[in-house]
Enzyme design. Structure first.
Site, PDB file in Angstrom:
ATOM      1  N   HIS A 114     -72.738  28.975   8.507  1.00  0.00           N
ATOM      2  CA  HIS A 114     -72.990  27.552   8.731  1.00  0.00           C
ATOM      3  C   HIS A 114     -74.502  27.353   8.745  1.00  0.00           C
ATOM      4  O   HIS A 114     -75.258  28.246   9.111  1.00  0.00           O
ATOM      5  CB  HIS A 114     -72.369  27.080  10.044  1.00  0.00           C
ATOM      6  CG  HIS A 114     -70.879  26.964   9.976  1.00  0.00           C
ATOM      7  ND1 HIS A 114     -70.218  25.759   9.867  1.00  0.00           N
ATOM      8  CD2 HIS A 114     -69.906  27.922   9.986  1.00  0.00           C
ATOM      9  CE1 HIS A 114     -68.906  25.965   9.822  1.00  0.00           C
ATOM     10  NE2 HIS A 114     -68.698  27.289   9.894  1.00  0.00           N
TER      11      HIS A 114
ATOM     12  N   THR B  84     -62.390  29.596  16.748  1.00  0.00           N
ATOM     13  CA  THR B  84     -61.101  29.048  17.169  1.00  0.00           C
ATOM     14  C   THR B  84     -60.037  30.147  17.227  1.00  0.00           C
ATOM     15  O   THR B  84     -59.887  30.905  16.269  1.00  0.00           O
ATOM     16  CB  THR B  84     -60.635  27.965  16.188  1.00  0.00           C
ATOM     17  OG1 THR B  84     -61.681  27.012  16.003  1.00  0.00           O
ATOM     18  CG2 THR B  84     -59.421  27.248  16.722  1.00  0.00           C
TER      19      THR B  84
ATOM     20  N   ASP C 226     -59.669  36.971  13.857  1.00  0.00           N
ATOM     21  CA  ASP C 226     -59.207  36.831  15.236  1.00  0.00           C
ATOM     22  C   ASP C 226     -60.359  36.323  16.083  1.00  0.00           C
ATOM     23  O   ASP C 226     -61.513  36.735  15.903  1.00  0.00           O
ATOM     24  CB  ASP C 226     -58.700  38.155  15.797  1.00  0.00           C
ATOM     25  CG  ASP C 226     -58.216  38.003  17.229  1.00  0.00           C
ATOM     26  OD1 ASP C 226     -57.142  37.402  17.419  1.00  0.00           O
ATOM     27  OD2 ASP C 226     -58.926  38.441  18.153  1.00  0.00           O
TER      28      ASP C 226
ATOM     29  N   LYS D  43     -67.604  36.539   8.688  1.00  0.00           N
ATOM     30  CA  LYS D  43     -67.428  35.143   9.078  1.00  0.00           C
ATOM     31  C   LYS D  43     -68.460  34.784  10.147  1.00  0.00           C
ATOM     32  O   LYS D  43     -68.278  35.056  11.338  1.00  0.00           O
ATOM     33  CB  LYS D  43     -65.996  34.925   9.594  1.00  0.00           C
ATOM     34  CG  LYS D  43     -65.697  33.490  10.004  1.00  0.00           C
ATOM     35  CD  LYS D  43     -64.228  33.333  10.372  1.00  0.00           C
ATOM     36  CE  LYS D  43     -63.947  31.983  11.007  1.00  0.00           C
ATOM     37  NZ  LYS D  43     -64.333  30.857  10.161  1.00  0.00           N
TER      38      LYS D  43
ATOM     39  N   GLU E 148     -10.929  -5.978  -0.825  1.00  0.00           N
ATOM     40  CA  GLU E 148     -11.110  -5.448  -2.175  1.00  0.00           C
ATOM     41  C   GLU E 148     -10.439  -6.279  -3.256  1.00  0.00           C
ATOM     42  O   GLU E 148     -10.321  -5.833  -4.413  1.00  0.00           O
ATOM     43  CB  GLU E 148     -10.603  -4.006  -2.236  1.00  0.00           C
ATOM     44  CG  GLU E 148      -9.145  -3.808  -1.839  1.00  0.00           C
ATOM     45  CD  GLU E 148      -8.938  -3.611  -0.336  1.00  0.00           C
ATOM     46  OE1 GLU E 148      -7.870  -3.100   0.025  1.00  0.00           O
ATOM     47  OE2 GLU E 148      -9.840  -3.959   0.455  1.00  0.00           O
TER      48      GLU E 148
ATOM     49  N   GLU F  57       0.832  -1.202   0.000  1.00  0.00           N
ATOM     50  CA  GLU F  57       0.000   0.000   0.000  1.00  0.00           C
ATOM     51  C   GLU F  57       0.871   1.259   0.000  1.00  0.00           C
ATOM     52  O   GLU F  57       1.886   1.332   0.692  1.00  0.00           O
ATOM     53  CB  GLU F  57      -0.948  -0.017   1.200  1.00  0.00           C
ATOM     54  CG  GLU F  57      -1.773  -1.301   1.259  1.00  0.00           C
ATOM     55  CD  GLU F  57      -3.010  -1.185   2.127  1.00  0.00           C
ATOM     56  OE1 GLU F  57      -3.423  -0.061   2.442  1.00  0.00           O
ATOM     57  OE2 GLU F  57      -3.567  -2.230   2.486  1.00  0.00           O
TER      58      GLU F  57
ATOM     59  N   HIS G 179     -69.623  34.204   4.809  1.00  0.00           N
ATOM     60  CA  HIS G 179     -69.480  32.795   5.200  1.00  0.00           C
ATOM     61  C   HIS G 179     -70.468  32.490   6.314  1.00  0.00           C
ATOM     62  O   HIS G 179     -70.645  33.283   7.232  1.00  0.00           O
ATOM     63  CB  HIS G 179     -68.048  32.551   5.697  1.00  0.00           C
ATOM     64  CG  HIS G 179     -67.831  31.206   6.310  1.00  0.00           C
ATOM     65  ND1 HIS G 179     -67.456  30.106   5.577  1.00  0.00           N
ATOM     66  CD2 HIS G 179     -67.916  30.782   7.611  1.00  0.00           C
ATOM     67  CE1 HIS G 179     -67.315  29.062   6.380  1.00  0.00           C
ATOM     68  NE2 HIS G 179     -67.597  29.450   7.627  1.00  0.00           N
TER      69      HIS G 179
ATOM     70  N   ASP H 288     -63.616  23.448   5.463  1.00  0.00           N
ATOM     71  CA  ASP H 288     -64.582  23.649   6.542  1.00  0.00           C
ATOM     72  C   ASP H 288     -65.690  22.599   6.534  1.00  0.00           C
ATOM     73  O   ASP H 288     -66.187  22.189   7.585  1.00  0.00           O
ATOM     74  CB  ASP H 288     -65.180  25.056   6.437  1.00  0.00           C
ATOM     75  CG  ASP H 288     -65.742  25.534   7.774  1.00  0.00           C
ATOM     76  OD1 ASP H 288     -65.673  24.773   8.752  1.00  0.00           O
ATOM     77  OD2 ASP H 288     -66.221  26.676   7.835  1.00  0.00           O
TER      78      ASP H 288
END
Length: 1278
Positions: free
Chosen positions: A861, A994, A766, A829, A400, A379, A859, A660
């Site tokens: 529900h 939330t 918020d 919302k 090797e 080597e 928006h 959603d």
């Protein structure tokens, strides 16, 4: 016939596969009988007839034992009778018996090396085919060979011995008793001069150099002296071995730094240390000596001057006992880590021919000087100036050597055997002139190491092993096979892969192909690292010409080094489900639909047309410059977008089905795969939609928390499939997509990244309509280049003159603040469905009158059932956009029906221009979705006009019902709705969305679970263990409610717990989060290739959720393409299914069997067929108390209940899991001090001390599951 059958009970029915499985197990048992009986007969020295009689007796006893044991373990499985096992076993295994009898008879006669000479030629030990024996003169007797090696080289030696007609005998250590070869590796006895001497003194040929040569070459200091005498250049070093630190210091003083410490007696990189700083010397010298002593039994070391960035070139030598020496050319072994070779190739590329010849000549010169015999390696190091230096001779075959065999066509190991038998090189037809190089060969060492962890070895059982093949691919395997156990006792080499080709590039590409075919599962390997190395630009461009510190100099190679193991990880997930059931939180039962949903056709379209995304739509206005344009340019196009919307004469629709709607109806559990499947069809059917709401809000954390998906990948996937319709997300102002406040820089960076990944419109709201939080969110969106849709969260009733708190003027004032903040669109919302038609007319009309150019988006529900009427009223009053959901995902707590709105407006001036036929086609798909996700459907059968009283948001309504069922409060749903009214009142009659709605919801569940009245809460505010979200709300962590907090309740709650009041915007006082530092921590934990910019933000927003998500991904892999029916439904034994893991990669999975519970570990083996290949996974069984305990899981138990009237006893306020224990026995506490933190369905509660004193008893630990009222602790009053 079983006892049950004999008694008249029906025989248990078993699948054919299970029967076959049992039969195979019995065949293995029969072979074991032959092995045991044959071994015993051979060891006892019985003759053939005696041995056969002995075998019959042993077989009879063991057959009966096998039958009884099998019947006990698997009473329900088909088993042949004892007589069947016995009779078939005798005749089926006679050959096996004879084999093992002869084997062990032979082994009995070899207690010492000398016995090798007398071993009868008729007994074949590990003997192979009956080849004629080869000797230097031709055919001869079949001589035995002792293989004193281990691993793949032992197997190679045995194979070569068989080819030469020799008998191979292997010895092995206890640690290697289950290996395929047996004994210790390349350097073991092959470099032991004392062993070689004893062998030759016993009259046995040693396959290797003479003992004298081993002594001269094995000691590196002697080899250096030999080279100096022979005139071969060496690296400056110590004159001989050194044993003291002072000698090392003296050398450094003379030659300077850096130096390398080397073990005099070893190789393989062990006992080597590079010293670059003098203060490192003492420590590194000690470590090198210690490592050398442990590895080679000799701690002697020497020092050399360290050559910077050299190439490592070695020469393969072959010599006979007659003084003839030839070289077989050179190999380049420069790719190393920790001085141990990783990739070798031959011949060395781009080595100047004069340097090559000098190295080859010097190698032969050294071999002749030392009178070398057999195979060895010289080597050398080659520096940047192409100067070469001798470093050592390895007196043995090396790992090797296969490279040289491939480029020369010479079988080196076979030549070794024949030279040891006396053959000369000429007898073998070998001369220097006859040796030629052909093409190129590269060898890679496949190891069980983790490169990303500093090449730390991995140990354990190999679950799957498959090696490559094909032209030009050679595998020298060792311990690698399915079921093999890799121990920590020896090196980590699993196999050597050697590929040859006409040139470097051909060999490199063949190696890349071969490495990609490797399949090793159950342990970490370096395969991916090797692939990256072979693809590194420097390695490729330089044709493999690199240097010994190349890996250290390129740390990027250690990035994505772990194999994906996707198939095996998937089986772990499916196996866990088969044993323990679905782990998806909140799942009740299995889906009604157990098939893949069918994709509908749109009228006038073909399948091929629908497979391509539509390109027409409102998003084109925003795409003209794109999100990467300057902020000024972006702003102009956003203004143009808003102006175009405002000028549009028709009513526009936003579809909420992808966010959603399924949050409101299916607990937010719809997976990306099921949205992606319908995405391109949606892009065509709803191309005239204003937007699709598909991201943000609860979908962000739920994707990671419960579905084990990356929310960012969801966004990018859907964006690619729907390029034409704007995407809208829900942003909780300063709370981002979380439930608390974050440093401002996190929100800004989050919006920027969301915009880059495909969000166009950000609905910013918020939870308390707190203008400072709203302004922060709007500014972050604007700076990110998004459309800022500021929202006023609606509560109360502007049409009721008796309700003055949230009046029309209140909303007009809030709108003014949003306009001033810079919004592009105003959203109303109505999260609870409180906006009645008259109120919609009043509110939208008043805002339109005051702001004629402002885009208004409404928006609602449909909880009370008035949603469609309210949206029609809003549109007629001047709203530009209204929200709706596909029919089968609409109504009750979701949005109004999209089909109803489109149909009602059809043919009017407000016509939506959305074809009703397209909606119905999409609706047919979502009808299937309702069945596929039926296990999350809370079964809300009708609307609830009570929403006008309790004001519960639609999304929360179903989620709170769902949570209540999980917490054992489902039967008290009406009480919870009443408690919600009380909780809202105690919070100050606030806007509920939330995360403020979560506060009120947590509060309501707390009230019901503790059976409290409103007056109880007021009276006991200082001692009750309020949910954590309630405490944070009263602190002010969400901001300030429009009309302030309820006093003195707030003050009493905070003062009793010594919690500070927060004034102003909560996030304003938080220091910036160091995202670079966070990235560094994540990279250290999960690896650099596994962490993206998006991951850093996920971890910033949800640290624990992200950690759990990553741990899941690491264990089970990505389940993104697994069909939902199999994601939610455990497989049954015998069940098979097929799916595409990716384009062009189809998996066929079949569950074959589930093994018995292993009492000592609490695990079960689960058996699969994966694309017809047998696979096995080990799964912890958590379904029984004992199994759960053995795996570390909290097992349910009968717990003591706290006495509610005794303030010294603290009980669990709700059912949940203990996530943290903050007190210990003996701790002194005051009223309000935290004892434990509990969590249930994302709701955390800090359980606090109810009086001052000392913790006398503590009855819980982390991860314990508690029911409401379970005793947590006892306090001894002060």
């Amino acid at each position: 016939m079983t006892d049950a059958a004999a008694a008249g009970a029906p025989e248990p029915q078993l699948s054919a596969d299970a029967v076959q499985h049992n039969l195979r197990a019995i065949e293995h048992a029969r072979s074991s009988l032959a092995l045991v009986a044959g071994a015993a007969a051979g060891i006892l020295g019985l003759q053939s007839l005696q041995g056969f009689v002995f075998y019959l007796v042993v077989s009879a006893v063991m057959s009966l034992s096998l039958y009884v044991t099998s019947a006990r373990m698997q009473p329900a499985l088909y088993m042949p009778s004892a007589s069947q096992i016995w009779t078939q076993g005798i005749f089926d295994n006679l050959s096996s018996y004879v084999l093992f009898w002869t084997l062990f008879t032979g082994l009995r006669e070899i207690p010492a090396l000398a016995a090798l000479q007398q071993a009868p030629s008729t007994r074949h030990l590990f003997g192979g085919p009956e080849f004629e024996a080869l000797t230097p003169g031709g055919a001869g007797e079949r001589r035995p060979v002792l293989v004193a090696n281990r691993g793949e080289i032992a197997i190679r030696l045995i194979r070569s011995a068989h080819e030469l007609g020799l008998r191979a005998i292997a010895v092995y250590s206890h640690e290697d008793r289950l290996s395929m070869h047996r004994y210790k590796g390349y350097g073991f006895l092959s470099e032991n001069a004392a062993f070689a001497r004893k062998v030759e003194e016993a009259g046995i040929a040693f396959v290797g150099p003479t003992p004298e040569v081993i002594e001269a070459c094995g000691d590196k200091t002697k080899a250096r002296s030999l080279a100096i005498r022979a005139g071969v250049p060496v690296v400056p070093g110590t004159d001989g071995p050194i044993s003291t630190l002072a000698e090392a210091q003296a050398f450094i003083k003379q030659h300077g730094l850096p130096v390398i410490i080397k073990a005099a007696m070893g190789g393989g990189g062990r006992g080597m240390r590079v010293v670059r700083e003098l203060d490192q010397l003492a420590h590194l010298f000690e470590r090198a000596q210690s490592e050398a002593l442990a590895a080679f039994g000799d701690g002697t070391c020497f020092l050399e001057r360290f050559v910077e960035r050299p190439r490592h070139i070695e020469v393969q030598l072959l010599a006979d006992a007659h003084g003839n020496v030839i070289h077989l050319f050179e190999r380049d072994c420069s790719v190393q880590r920790r001085h141990q070779k990783v990739v070798e190739m031959g011949p060395a590329m781009d080595l100047p021919e004069n340097v090559r010849q000098s190295i080859l000549n010097d190698a032969v010169k050294l071999a002749k000087a030392v009178k070398y015999r057999n195979a060895g390696t010289a080597e050398f190091l080659v520096d940047a100036q192409n100067r070469h230096y001798f470093i050592e001779i390895n007196p043995r075959i090396q790992v090797e050597h296969t490279v040289t065999e491939e480029i020369t066509g010479i079988d080196i190991v076979s030549a070794q055997f024949q030279i040891a038998l006396g053959a000369s090189l000429s007898d073998l037809g070998l001369s220097q002139e006859s040796v030629r190089v052909r093409g190129m060969a590269i060898q890679c060492r496949v190891t069980t190491e983790d490169p990303s962890r500093g090449f730390q070895p991995d140990t354990g059982r190999i679950e799957v092993y498959r090696s490559p093949g094909g032209p030009g691919v050679r595998i020298d395997g060792g311990p690698g096979f399915s079921g093999a156990i890799i121990t920590p006792h020896y090196d980590s080499l699993l196999a050597k892969c050697t590929c040859s080709g006409r040139d470097f590039e051909a060999a490199r590409r063949k190696m890349l192909r071969a490495l990609t075919e490797f399949r090793v599962r159950g342990l970490k390997t370096n395969v991916t690292f090797l692939i990256q190395l072979l693809m590194h630009p420097t390695f490729v461009q330089n044709h493999g010409k690199v240097w010994t510190t190349f890996i250290d100099d390129h740390p990027e190679l250690l990035g994505a080094t772990s194999s994906r193991s996707r198939g095996q990880k998937l089986l772990h997930f499916l196996g866990d489900m088969a044993v323990n059931g679905s782990r998806v939180k909140g799942q009740m039962g299995v889906p009604q639909l157990q098939a893949t949903p069918k994709i509908p056709l749109l009228p006038g379209f073909t399948r091929d047309q629908l497979a391509v995304p539509c390109t027409e739509g409102w998003r084109n206005i925003l795409l003209e410059k794109g999100p990467k344009a300057s902020q000024i340019v972006q702003s102009s196009y956003i203004v143009a977008f808003a102006a175009a919307v405002r000028a549009h004469p028709n009513t526009l629709i936003m579809d909420t089905t992808w966010r959603d709607a399924h949050q409101s109806l299916l607990a937010t559990r719809v997976r990306t795969i099921d949205m992606a499947r319908i995405a391109t069809v949606t892009s065509h059917a709803l191309k005239n939609c204003f937007a699709l709401e598909c991201w943000g809000g609860a979908t962000f954390d739920v994707a990671m928390r419960f579905l084990w998906e990356c929310p960012w990948e969801r966004l990018k996937t859907l964006r690619a499939l729907v390029p034409n319709i704007p995407f809208q997300m829900l942003l909780r102002g300063a709370n981002g997509v979380g439930y608390t406040s974050y440093p401002d820089n996190v929100i800004y960076e989050f919006c920027k990244k969301a915009r880059e990944c495909g969000v166009d419109i950000f609905r910013v709201f918020d939870s308390l309509n707190y203008d400072e939080n709203l302004a922060l969110g709007v500014d972050a969106v604007v700076k990110a280049g998004g459309v800022a849709e500021g929202a006023i969260s609606y509560t109360g009733d502007v049409s009721d003159p008796t309700r003055t708190k949230y009046s029309l003027q209140y909303y007009l004032d809030l709108t003014a603040k949003l306009v001033k903040a810079g919004i592009h669109i105003l959203a109303i919302k109505d999260m609870a469905g409180l906006l009645k038609p008259k109120a919609a007319t009043m509110l939208v009309g008043a805002i339109r009158k005051q702001y004629p150019d402002l885009v208004i988006h409404v928006h609602t529900h449909d909880t009370a059932g008035t949603g469609v009427a309210s949206m029609l009223a809003a549109a007629e009053a001047g709203a530009d956009v209204v929200d709706a959901a596909v029919d089968s995902m609409s109504g009750v707590t979701s949005q109004p029906s999209l089909g109803a709105l489109v149909g009602a407006l059809r043919g009017t001036p407000l016509d939506t221009q959305i074809p009703l036929e397209g909606i119905q086609a999409i609706n047919s798909y979502w009808e299937q979705m309702r069945m596929l996700y039926s296990c999350f459907d809370p079964n809300v059968k009708s609307g609830d006009s009570g929403v006008y009283l309790h004001e519960m948001p639609g999304g929360q309504y179903t989620n709170l019902l769902f949570q209540s069922q999980q917490l054992g409060l489902g039967e008290q749903w009406q009480e919870i709705k009443q408690a919600y009214i009380v909780a809202n009142r105690l919070c100050g009659d606030i806007v509920k969305v939330t995360p403020s709605s979560k506060v009120v919801g947590d509060f309501a569940q707390f009230i019901v679970s503790q059976k409290l009245t409103e007056q109880d809460i007021i009276d006991r505010a200082d001692t009750l263990s309020f949910p954590q979200s309630v405490l944070e709300y009263f602190q002010g962590q969400l901001g300030e409610p429009p009309y302030g907090f309820l006093e003195p309740l707030r003050t009493r709650i905070l003062e009793a717990r010594r919690l500070p009041k927060i004034t102003g915007r909560p996030g304003k006082s938080l220091p910036p989060l160091d995202l670079a530092e966070l990235r560094g921590d994540l990279v250290e934990t999960w690896g650099g290739a596994n962490i993206s910019d998006e991951d850093v933000l996920s971890a910033a927003l949800y640290p624990k959720v992200f950690e759990d998500f990553m741990a899941f991904q690491e264990k089970y892999g990505s389940l993104a393409t697994l069909p939902t029916q199999y994601f939610l439904t455990p497989l049954k034994v015998g069940q098979e299914f097929t799916f595409d893991m990716q384009l062009g990669k189809t998996l066929i999975v079949k569950l074959v069997a589930i093994g018995p519970l292993q009492e000592d570990t609490g695990h079960r083996y689960v058996y699969f067929l994966l694309n017809g290949e047998a696979r096995m996974v080990n799964v912890a069984d958590t379904t029984t108390p004992d199994a759960a305990a053995s795996t570390g899981a909290s097992r349910p138990s009968s717990r003591v209940k706290a006495e509610p009237r005794d303030r010294s006893q603290i009980g669990a306020p709700m059912s949940g899991v203990v996530v943290e224990v903050r007190a210990k026995v003996g701790a002194v506490v005051k009223i309000g001090d935290p004892i434990v933190v509990m969590s249930a369905m994302k709701m955390e509660t800090v359980v606090t001390a109810t009086l001052e004193g000392t913790i006398e008893e503590l009855h819980v630990a982390s991860n314990d599951s508690l029911n409401a009222g379970d005793l947590i602790a006892k306090i001894k009053k002060a």
